[in-house]
Scaffold this motif. Sequence first.
Motif, PDB file in Angstrom:
ATOM      1  N   TYR A 162       0.834  -1.190   0.000  1.00  0.00           N
ATOM      2  CA  TYR A 162       0.000   0.000   0.000  1.00  0.00           C
ATOM      3  C   TYR A 162       0.872   1.244   0.000  1.00  0.00           C
ATOM      4  O   TYR A 162       1.749   1.405   0.858  1.00  0.00           O
ATOM      5  N   TYR A 163       0.630   2.105  -0.975  1.00  0.00           N
ATOM      6  CA  TYR A 163       1.405   3.320  -1.153  1.00  0.00           C
ATOM      7  C   TYR A 163       0.565   4.553  -0.849  1.00  0.00           C
ATOM      8  O   TYR A 163      -0.580   4.658  -1.273  1.00  0.00           O
ATOM      9  N   CYS A 164       1.161   5.472  -0.145  1.00  0.00           N
ATOM     10  CA  CYS A 164       0.550   6.752   0.129  1.00  0.00           C
ATOM     11  C   CYS A 164       0.990   7.757  -0.931  1.00  0.00           C
ATOM     12  O   CYS A 164       2.135   7.725  -1.392  1.00  0.00           O
ATOM     13  N   ALA A 165       0.087   8.640  -1.330  1.00  0.00           N
ATOM     14  CA  ALA A 165       0.395   9.642  -2.335  1.00  0.00           C
ATOM     15  C   ALA A 165      -0.193  10.986  -1.940  1.00  0.00           C
ATOM     16  O   ALA A 165      -1.231  11.053  -1.276  1.00  0.00           O
ATOM     17  N   ALA A 166       0.467  12.063  -2.350  1.00  0.00           N
ATOM     18  CA  ALA A 166      -0.004  13.412  -2.085  1.00  0.00           C
ATOM     19  C   ALA A 166      -0.013  14.214  -3.375  1.00  0.00           C
ATOM     20  O   ALA A 166       0.923  14.139  -4.169  1.00  0.00           O
ATOM     21  N   GLY A 167      -1.079  14.982  -3.567  1.00  0.00           N
ATOM     22  CA  GLY A 167      -1.210  15.819  -4.742  1.00  0.00           C
ATOM     23  C   GLY A 167      -1.221  17.284  -4.371  1.00  0.00           C
ATOM     24  O   GLY A 167      -1.737  17.662  -3.318  1.00  0.00           O
ATOM     25  N   ASP A 168      -0.665  18.116  -5.248  1.00  0.00           N
ATOM     26  CA  ASP A 168      -0.690  19.555  -5.024  1.00  0.00           C
ATOM     27  C   ASP A 168      -1.925  20.159  -5.676  1.00  0.00           C
ATOM     28  O   ASP A 168      -2.833  19.442  -6.094  1.00  0.00           O
ATOM     29  N   TRP A 169      -1.948  21.490  -5.778  1.00  0.00           N
ATOM     30  CA  TRP A 169      -3.157  22.172  -6.258  1.00  0.00           C
ATOM     31  C   TRP A 169      -3.565  21.774  -7.671  1.00  0.00           C
ATOM     32  O   TRP A 169      -4.734  21.912  -8.032  1.00  0.00           O
ATOM     33  N   GLU A 170      -2.628  21.285  -8.457  1.00  0.00           N
ATOM     34  CA  GLU A 170      -2.939  20.932  -9.837  1.00  0.00           C
ATOM     35  C   GLU A 170      -3.916  19.779  -9.950  1.00  0.00           C
ATOM     36  O   GLU A 170      -4.500  19.571 -11.008  1.00  0.00           O
ATOM     37  N   ILE A 171      -4.113  19.034  -8.875  1.00  0.00           N
ATOM     38  CA  ILE A 171      -5.043  17.924  -8.931  1.00  0.00           C
ATOM     39  C   ILE A 171      -6.470  18.412  -9.190  1.00  0.00           C
ATOM     40  O   ILE A 171      -7.285  17.686  -9.767  1.00  0.00           O
ATOM     41  N   TYR A 172      -6.756  19.657  -8.794  1.00  0.00           N
ATOM     42  CA  TYR A 172      -8.091  20.200  -9.028  1.00  0.00           C
ATOM     43  C   TYR A 172      -8.340  20.529 -10.487  1.00  0.00           C
ATOM     44  O   TYR A 172      -9.498  20.651 -10.901  1.00  0.00           O
ATOM     45  N   SER A 173      -7.291  20.694 -11.260  1.00  0.00           N
ATOM     46  CA  SER A 173      -7.468  20.985 -12.672  1.00  0.00           C
ATOM     47  C   SER A 173      -7.999  19.776 -13.432  1.00  0.00           C
ATOM     48  O   SER A 173      -8.632  19.930 -14.482  1.00  0.00           O
ATOM     49  N   THR A 174      -7.735  18.601 -12.915  1.00  0.00           N
ATOM     50  CA  THR A 174      -8.218  17.376 -13.545  1.00  0.00           C
ATOM     51  C   THR A 174      -9.424  16.799 -12.833  1.00  0.00           C
ATOM     52  O   THR A 174     -10.291  16.188 -13.471  1.00  0.00           O
ATOM     53  N   GLY A 175      -9.470  16.968 -11.517  1.00  0.00           N
ATOM     54  CA  GLY A 175     -10.554  16.397 -10.735  1.00  0.00           C
ATOM     55  C   GLY A 175     -10.522  14.888 -10.681  1.00  0.00           C
ATOM     56  O   GLY A 175     -11.510  14.251 -10.309  1.00  0.00           O
ATOM     57  N   ARG A 176      -9.386  14.323 -11.034  1.00  0.00           N
ATOM     58  CA  ARG A 176      -9.247  12.869 -11.056  1.00  0.00           C
ATOM     59  C   ARG A 176      -8.359  12.413  -9.908  1.00  0.00           C
ATOM     60  O   ARG A 176      -7.140  12.377 -10.017  1.00  0.00           O
ATOM     61  N   TYR A 177      -8.982  12.063  -8.818  1.00  0.00           N
ATOM     62  CA  TYR A 177      -8.254  11.629  -7.634  1.00  0.00           C
ATOM     63  C   TYR A 177      -7.845  10.161  -7.715  1.00  0.00           C
ATOM     64  O   TYR A 177      -7.130   9.669  -6.839  1.00  0.00           O
ATOM     65  N   ASP A 178      -8.294   9.486  -8.751  1.00  0.00           N
ATOM     66  CA  ASP A 178      -8.035   8.060  -8.890  1.00  0.00           C
ATOM     67  C   ASP A 178      -6.895   7.737  -9.845  1.00  0.00           C
ATOM     68  O   ASP A 178      -6.619   6.558 -10.095  1.00  0.00           O
ATOM     69  N   LEU A 179      -6.229   8.742 -10.372  1.00  0.00           N
ATOM     70  CA  LEU A 179      -5.163   8.535 -11.349  1.00  0.00           C
ATOM     71  C   LEU A 179      -3.798   8.734 -10.711  1.00  0.00           C
ATOM     72  O   LEU A 179      -3.571   9.689  -9.975  1.00  0.00           O
ATOM     73  N   ARG A 180      -2.868   7.836 -11.019  1.00  0.00           N
ATOM     74  CA  ARG A 180      -1.513   7.947 -10.498  1.00  0.00           C
ATOM     75  C   ARG A 180      -0.849   9.250 -10.892  1.00  0.00           C
ATOM     76  O   ARG A 180      -0.137   9.864 -10.084  1.00  0.00           O
TER      77      ARG A 180
END
Length: 128
Positions: free
Chosen positions: A94-112
């Motif tokens: 199990y891997y933990c991941a963190a996204g910055d503000w750019e994640i909102y530009s895609t709205g895809r929280y399920d993509l690596r």
Amino acid sequence: QVQLVESGGGDVQAGGSLRVSCAASGRTFGIYAMGWFRQAPEKEREFVAAVSWSAGRTYYKDSVKGRFTISRDNVKNTVYLQMNSLKPEDTAVYYCAAGDWEIYSTGRYDLRDSYAYWGQGTQVTVSS
């Protein structure tokens, strides 16, 4: 700039529970979302769950809905994954991941590719 350290992995019998944690350090003020992915032997890394950092909106892989719960502690900069009713097919790193503000530009929280930072992983083994 952001370091992620997972903990809490281990061995558990089918039907049991386990909680894995991910502590973020460094430039944590730039984190907008955190998620969990997992990778079983000979399989691709797959999305498990994610949570937005401000609103706390959650997202789950269909096969874990009702069994897993993701939560966050904004003060401690930590995300948790409570895993109940574990099945052998949940066995994975199990891997933990963190996204910055750019994640909102895609709205895809399920993509690596939506995540900028990754931990080293923690092994979860579910025996039957």
